[in-house]
Design a protein around this motif. Structure first.
Motif, PDB file in Angstrom:
ATOM      1  N   MET A 208       3.602   7.770   4.688  1.00 24.27           N
ATOM      2  CA  MET A 208       4.294   6.799   3.819  1.00 24.27           C
ATOM      3  C   MET A 208       4.229   7.215   2.345  1.00 24.27           C
ATOM      4  SD  MET A 208       1.548   3.645   3.852  1.00 24.27           S
ATOM      5  CE  MET A 208       0.001   3.751   2.903  1.00 24.27           C
TER       6      MET A 208
ATOM      7  N   ASP B 157       8.231  -2.138   6.461  1.00 18.54           N
ATOM      8  CA  ASP B 157       8.094  -1.671   5.064  1.00 18.54           C
ATOM      9  C   ASP B 157       7.948  -0.156   5.034  1.00 18.54           C
ATOM     10  OD1 ASP B 157       5.448  -1.724   6.077  1.00 18.54           O
ATOM     11  OD2 ASP B 157       4.579  -2.082   4.090  1.00 18.54           O
ATOM     12  N   THR B 158       7.187   0.369   5.996  1.00 22.37           N
ATOM     13  CA  THR B 158       6.885   1.799   5.990  1.00 22.37           C
ATOM     14  C   THR B 158       8.065   2.631   6.515  1.00 22.37           C
ATOM     15  OG1 THR B 158       4.587   1.208   6.251  1.00 22.37           O
ATOM     16  CG2 THR B 158       5.171   3.492   6.751  1.00 22.37           C
TER      17      THR B 158
ATOM     18  N   HIS C 247      -6.359  10.752   6.531  1.00 22.21           N
ATOM     19  CA  HIS C 247      -5.910  10.891   7.925  1.00 22.21           C
ATOM     20  C   HIS C 247      -6.234  12.285   8.450  1.00 22.21           C
ATOM     21  CE1 HIS C 247      -3.805   7.351   6.577  1.00 22.21           C
ATOM     22  NE2 HIS C 247      -3.457   7.080   7.825  1.00 22.21           N
TER      23      HIS C 247
ATOM     24  N   ASN D 127       0.308   5.887   9.952  1.00 24.27           N
ATOM     25  CA  ASN D 127       1.355   6.514   9.122  1.00 24.27           C
ATOM     26  C   ASN D 127       1.071   6.455   7.619  1.00 24.27           C
ATOM     27  OD1 ASN D 127       1.841   3.805   8.654  1.00 24.27           O
ATOM     28  ND2 ASN D 127       3.713   3.715   9.889  1.00 24.27           N
ATOM     29  N   GLY D 128      -0.185   6.169   7.261  1.00 25.86           N
ATOM     30  CA  GLY D 128      -0.546   6.056   5.842  1.00 25.86           C
ATOM     31  C   GLY D 128      -0.438   7.355   5.057  1.00 25.86           C
TER      32      GLY D 128
ATOM     33  N   TYR E  88      -3.300  -2.910   3.047  1.00 28.17           N
ATOM     34  CA  TYR E  88      -3.752  -1.614   3.593  1.00 28.17           C
ATOM     35  C   TYR E  88      -4.072  -1.741   5.081  1.00 28.17           C
ATOM     36  CZ  TYR E  88      -4.261   0.300  -1.137  1.00 28.17           C
ATOM     37  OH  TYR E  88      -4.020   0.745  -2.406  1.00 28.17           O
TER      38      TYR E  88
ATOM     39  N   ARG F 226     -12.525  10.998  15.411  1.00 28.92           N
ATOM     40  CA  ARG F 226     -11.201  11.499  15.831  1.00 28.92           C
ATOM     41  C   ARG F 226     -10.213  11.496  14.660  1.00 28.92           C
ATOM     42  NH1 ARG F 226     -12.188   7.872  19.916  1.00 28.92           N
ATOM     43  NH2 ARG F 226     -10.614   6.474  19.087  1.00 28.92           N
ATOM     44  N   GLY F 227     -10.479  10.681  13.643  1.00 29.53           N
ATOM     45  CA  GLY F 227      -9.572  10.586  12.496  1.00 29.53           C
ATOM     46  C   GLY F 227      -8.419   9.633  12.786  1.00 29.53           C
ATOM     47  N   SER F 228      -7.758   9.197  11.721  1.00 30.81           N
ATOM     48  CA  SER F 228      -6.651   8.237  11.878  1.00 30.81           C
ATOM     49  C   SER F 228      -5.331   8.928  12.187  1.00 30.81           C
ATOM     50  CB  SER F 228      -6.484   7.418  10.596  1.00 30.81           C
ATOM     51  OG  SER F 228      -5.319   6.618  10.682  1.00 30.81           O
TER      52      SER F 228
ATOM     53  N   SER G 161      -6.290  -1.510   8.435  1.00 29.72           N
ATOM     54  CA  SER G 161      -7.670  -2.015   8.522  1.00 29.72           C
ATOM     55  C   SER G 161      -8.701  -0.886   8.562  1.00 29.72           C
ATOM     56  CB  SER G 161      -7.821  -2.923   9.736  1.00 29.72           C
ATOM     57  OG  SER G 161      -7.361  -2.244  10.880  1.00 29.72           O
ATOM     58  N   GLY G 162      -8.325   0.298   9.057  1.00 29.79           N
ATOM     59  CA  GLY G 162      -9.264   1.415   9.108  1.00 29.79           C
ATOM     60  C   GLY G 162      -9.415   2.142   7.771  1.00 29.79           C
ATOM     61  N   VAL G 163      -8.303   2.343   7.098  1.00 28.29           N
ATOM     62  CA  VAL G 163      -8.311   3.188   5.896  1.00 28.29           C
ATOM     63  C   VAL G 163      -9.132   2.577   4.752  1.00 28.29           C
ATOM     64  CG1 VAL G 163      -6.210   2.321   4.733  1.00 28.29           C
ATOM     65  CG2 VAL G 163      -6.779   4.763   4.608  1.00 28.29           C
TER      66      VAL G 163
ATOM     67  N   ASP H  37       0.815  -1.228   0.000  1.00 37.50           N
ATOM     68  CA  ASP H  37       0.000   0.000   0.000  1.00 37.50           C
ATOM     69  C   ASP H  37       0.844   1.272   0.000  1.00 37.50           C
ATOM     70  OD1 ASP H  37       0.882  -0.760   2.564  1.00 37.50           O
ATOM     71  OD2 ASP H  37      -0.739   0.311   3.564  1.00 37.50           O
TER      72      ASP H  37
ATOM     73  N   ASP I 244       6.949  -1.906  11.947  1.00 38.18           N
ATOM     74  CA  ASP I 244       6.411  -1.476  10.647  1.00 38.18           C
ATOM     75  C   ASP I 244       7.552  -1.270   9.645  1.00 38.18           C
ATOM     76  OD1 ASP I 244       4.747  -0.751   8.655  1.00 38.18           O
ATOM     77  OD2 ASP I 244       3.913   1.017   9.652  1.00 38.18           O
TER      78      ASP I 244
HETATM   79  N1  F2R Z   1      -1.625  -2.443   7.615  1.00 36.93           N
HETATM   80  C1  F2R Z   1      -0.433  -2.706   7.446  1.00 36.93           C
HETATM   81  N2  F2R Z   1       0.129  -3.833   7.965  1.00 36.93           N
HETATM   82  C2  F2R Z   1      -0.517  -4.791   8.798  1.00 36.93           C
HETATM   83  C3  F2R Z   1      -1.470  -5.691   8.038  1.00 36.93           C
HETATM   84  C4  F2R Z   1      -1.011  -6.095   6.678  1.00 36.93           C
HETATM   85  C5  F2R Z   1      -2.075  -6.866   5.897  1.00 36.93           C
HETATM   86  N3  F2R Z   1      -3.289  -7.029   6.607  1.00 36.93           N
HETATM   87  C6  F2R Z   1      -1.490  -8.172   5.481  1.00 36.93           C
HETATM   88  O1  F2R Z   1      -1.415  -9.076   6.315  1.00 36.93           O
HETATM   89  O2  F2R Z   1      -1.107  -8.249   4.300  1.00 36.93           O
HETATM   90  N4  F2R Z   1       0.402  -1.925   6.739  1.00 36.93           N
HETATM   91  C7  F2R Z   1       0.028  -0.713   6.135  1.00 36.93           C
HETATM   92  O3  F2R Z   1      -0.707   0.044   7.090  1.00 36.93           O
HETATM   93  C8  F2R Z   1       0.081   1.158   7.573  1.00 36.93           C
HETATM   94  C9  F2R Z   1      -0.592   2.421   7.160  1.00 36.93           C
HETATM   95  O4  F2R Z   1      -1.855   2.406   7.741  1.00 36.93           O
HETATM   96  P1  F2R Z   1      -2.875   3.624   7.532  1.00 36.93           P
HETATM   97  O5  F2R Z   1      -3.012   3.901   6.101  1.00 36.93           O
HETATM   98  O6  F2R Z   1      -2.476   4.723   8.409  1.00 36.93           O
HETATM   99  O7  F2R Z   1      -4.206   2.923   8.037  1.00 36.93           O
HETATM  100  P2  F2R Z   1      -5.262   3.256   9.213  1.00 36.93           P
HETATM  101  O8  F2R Z   1      -6.192   2.115   9.203  1.00 36.93           O
HETATM  102  O9  F2R Z   1      -5.806   4.618   9.045  1.00 36.93           O
HETATM  103  O10 F2R Z   1      -4.378   3.262  10.548  1.00 36.93           O
HETATM  104  C10 F2R Z   1      -3.606   2.144  10.896  1.00 36.93           C
HETATM  105  C11 F2R Z   1      -4.026   1.587  12.266  1.00 36.93           C
HETATM  106  O11 F2R Z   1      -3.685   2.507  13.295  1.00 36.93           O
HETATM  107  C12 F2R Z   1      -4.643   2.427  14.339  1.00 36.93           C
HETATM  108  N5  F2R Z   1      -5.279   3.779  14.485  1.00 36.93           N
HETATM  109  C13 F2R Z   1      -5.140   4.834  13.663  1.00 36.93           C
HETATM  110  N6  F2R Z   1      -5.831   5.888  14.122  1.00 36.93           N
HETATM  111  C14 F2R Z   1      -6.429   5.504  15.250  1.00 36.93           C
HETATM  112  C15 F2R Z   1      -7.278   6.153  16.207  1.00 36.93           C
HETATM  113  N7  F2R Z   1      -7.654   7.451  16.082  1.00 36.93           N
HETATM  114  N8  F2R Z   1      -7.701   5.440  17.277  1.00 36.93           N
HETATM  115  C16 F2R Z   1      -7.319   4.128  17.450  1.00 36.93           C
HETATM  116  N9  F2R Z   1      -6.514   3.459  16.579  1.00 36.93           N
HETATM  117  C17 F2R Z   1      -6.076   4.130  15.507  1.00 36.93           C
HETATM  118  C18 F2R Z   1      -5.674   1.382  13.929  1.00 36.93           C
HETATM  119  O12 F2R Z   1      -5.277   0.138  14.457  1.00 36.93           O
HETATM  120  C19 F2R Z   1      -5.530   1.383  12.415  1.00 36.93           C
HETATM  121  O13 F2R Z   1      -5.950   0.221  11.786  1.00 36.93           O
HETATM  122  C20 F2R Z   1       1.441   0.991   6.988  1.00 36.93           C
HETATM  123  O14 F2R Z   1       2.249   0.270   7.880  1.00 36.93           O
HETATM  124  C21 F2R Z   1       1.207   0.180   5.750  1.00 36.93           C
HETATM  125  O15 F2R Z   1       2.336  -0.551   5.378  1.00 36.93           O
END
Ligand code: F2R
Ligand code: MG
Ligand code: MG
Length: 349
Positions: A136, A298-299, A163, A132-133, A97, A127-129, A99-101, A58, A296
Motif C-alpha cells: 500500500m 481503501d487499500t 513485512h 498488504n501494508g 493500522y 513467519r513474517g506478515s 493489528s499485527g504491524v 495508515d 479492503d
Molecule cells: N487494518 C486495517 N483495517 C481493518 C481494521 C481497521 C481499524 N482497526 C479500524 O477499525 O479503524 N487496514 C489496514 O491494514 C492493512 C494493512 O495491514 P498490514 O500493514 O499488512 O498489517 P499486518 O498486521 O502486518 O497484516 C494484516 C493482517 O493480515 C493477517 N496476517 C498477515 N500475515 C500473517 C501471517 N503470517 N499469518 C497469519 N495472519 C497473517 C493478520 O490478520 C494481520 O493482522 C490495510 O488494509 C490497511 O488499510
C-alpha cells in the motif's frame, strides 16, 4: 503527458491518497452496491452537503513517511524510514493500522534497536506478515528511482521493515513495478503491460525464500505470477462479474489477495463499462470499480489509484475529489519533488 511527466507523478501520488480517503468509507464491507459507491462519490461534488474532509488512513500515513525519507535522504535509508514509521505511528496511532504491524511499529521506536529489520522478522511466530501494508506504500519507490532494478530492490527493502514474508514484500515489488510501467506509458498496450509484469515477477519469485513461503502457505509455486495469469485470463473475457473478480483474485488484506486485484481494476477500467457512469473518465472508473469490490477498499483503491494516476495524469482527477481528501495537496507538492529527484538520478546526478 509523455513518459515520466510531472503530470503522471502528480496523478500517481494524488490518486493514491484519494483512493485511500474515499475507500475508507467501505473498508471491511462484504458487499458494496455500485449505487452506494456512486452516491458516495457524487456527494464529494456537493459542497452544500458539508462532508468536510475525508481523513487518510495508515496507507497514506506510511506512504508519506516513505516519500519524506526518500526525499530527505535522496535515496533509500532503512534506519531513517523505520524511524519515520515509528514516529508517525506514535503521533497518530488511530489511523486504522493492521493489528499485527502495530507491534513492529512500537519496537521500531526503541533507541536500543540495532537491526531495524528484526521486529518484522519476529512477526507471526517468525513467519513474517503477508499483509498488504508493504504494497500500500510502495508507489513512491517507482517515483524516486528510474531504473526498474532499483525500484524492485528498494520496494523490497522498504516493505521488509514491516513485512518479512515473501507474500508480503513481493506484493510491494509488484505494486511498485506496476506504477513504474504505468509512468512509462505501458498501459497504452494493456496485454504487453500484463505480460511484462508476469516476466518480471517470474524473476522476482524465483528465489528460495519465495518458493519456501509458498510451500508452507500452500500457495502456487510462484503465487503472484499465478494470480497475474488469472488477471490476464479475466482480461480476455467479454463479461466479468464483480463476484467472479472477488472469487478469482480476492479483495482481502493479504497482499496476494489485493495487489493483483488492484492491477485488474486499472486494466478493466481502461474502457467504459456498463455498470459505471458514461461521463466518468478512466481514473474515476478505476476508483469507483475498486470500491464496489468491497473488502479492503481503501487499500485496493489506493494501489489502483497510484497505477491509474500514473497513466492518466493529474488532469484526470476531479478537483472536487481532491479538495475533499486530507493529504492530497501535500501529495501534489511532493510529487514535484520526487519528479526532480527522479530526473537527477536519470541524468546520473
Ligand atoms: N487494518 C486495517 N483495517 C481493518 C481494521 C481497521 C481499524 N482497526 C479500524 O477499525 O479503524 N487496514 C489496514 O491494514 C492493512 C494493512 O495491514 P498490514 O500493514 O499488512 O498489517 P499486518 O498486521 O502486518 O497484516 C494484516 C493482517 O493480515 C493477517 N496476517 C498477515 N500475515 C500473517 C501471517 N503470517 N499469518 C497469519 N495472519 C497473517 C493478520 O490478520 C494481520 O493482522 C490495510 O488494509 C490497511 O488499510
Ligand atoms: Mg488503511
Ligand atoms: Mg485497507
Amino acid at each position: 503527458g509523455g513518459p515520466a511527466s510531472l503530470s503522471r507523478f502528480r496523478g500517481a501520488l494524488v490518486a493514491a491518497v484519494l483512493g485511500d480517503c474515499v475507500g475508507g468509507e467501505f473498508e471491511g464491507a462484504e458487499e458494496v452496491p455500485m449505487e452506494s459507491v456512486l452516491q458516495h462519490l457524487i456527494s464529494l461534488d456537493d459542497d452544500t452537503k458539508g462532508n468536510g474532509i475525508l481523513e487518510y488512513s495508515d496507507d497514506t500515513a506510511m506512504a508519506r513517511c516513505v516519500v519524506q525519507s526518500l526525499l530527505t535522504r535522496a535515496g533509500f535509508d532503512e534506519r531513517d524510514m523505520a524511524r519515520r514509521f515509528a514516529k508517525e505511528y506514535s503521533a497518530s496511532p488511530g489511523r486504522g493500522y493492521g493489528s499485527g504491524v502495530i507491534q513492529v511499529l512500537k519496537k521500531l521506536s526503541s533507541p536500543q534497536l540495532s537491526d531495524v529489520y528484526q521486529p518484522a522478522r519476529d512477526q507471526f511466530n517468525g513467519r513474517g506478515s503477508f499483509g498488504n501494508g508493504g504494497a500500500m506504500r510502495a508507489a513512491p519507490f517507482a517515483l524516486a528511482f528510474p531504473d526498474p532494478a532499483d525500484v524492485k530492490k528498494f520496494a523490497h527493502r522498504g516493505a521488509m521493515l514491516t513485512h518479512s514474508c515473501s507474500l508480503g514484500y513481493n506484493g510491494a515489488v509488484l505494486q511498485a513495478l506496476a506504477v513504474h510501467l504505468s509512468l512509462q506509458g505501458a498501459l497504452d498496450l494493456p496485454l504487453k503491460f500484463i505480460s511484462t509484469l508476469i516476466t518480471q515477477m517470474e524473476d522476482v519469485e524465483s528465489d528460495e525464500a519465495t518458493l519456501n513461503d509458498a510451500r508452507i502457505l500452500k500457495e502456487a509455486e510462484k503465487p503472484f505470477c499465478e494470480r497475474l495469469h488469472r488477471v490476464s485470463d479475466l482480461m480476455h473475457r467479454s463479461k466479468v462479474s464483480i463476484e467472479e473478480v472477488i472469487s478469482e483474485l480476492g479483495n482481502g488484506i493479504a497482499a496476494l489477495h489485493s495487489v493483483p486485484t488492484a492491477i485488474f481494476c486499472v486494466l478493466h477500467c481502461l474502457q467504459p463499462r456498463e455498470c459505471l457512469p458514461e461521463n466518468y473518465g478512466g481514473l474515476e472508473r478505476t476508483i469507483a470499480y475498486s470500491l464496489a469490490l468491497g473488502g479492503d477498499t481503501d487499500t485496493i483503491a489506493c494501489m489502483a489509484g497510484a497505477i491509474a494516476g500514473a497513466h492518466y495524469g493529474i488532469e484526470a482527477i476531479p478537483q472536487s475529489w481532491i479538495k475533499c481528501c486530507e493529504g492530497a495537496e501535500d501529495a501534489y507538492m511532493n510529487a514535484e519533488r520526487l519528479h526532480m529527484l527522479y530526473q537527477q538520478t536519470s541524468q546520473g546526478g
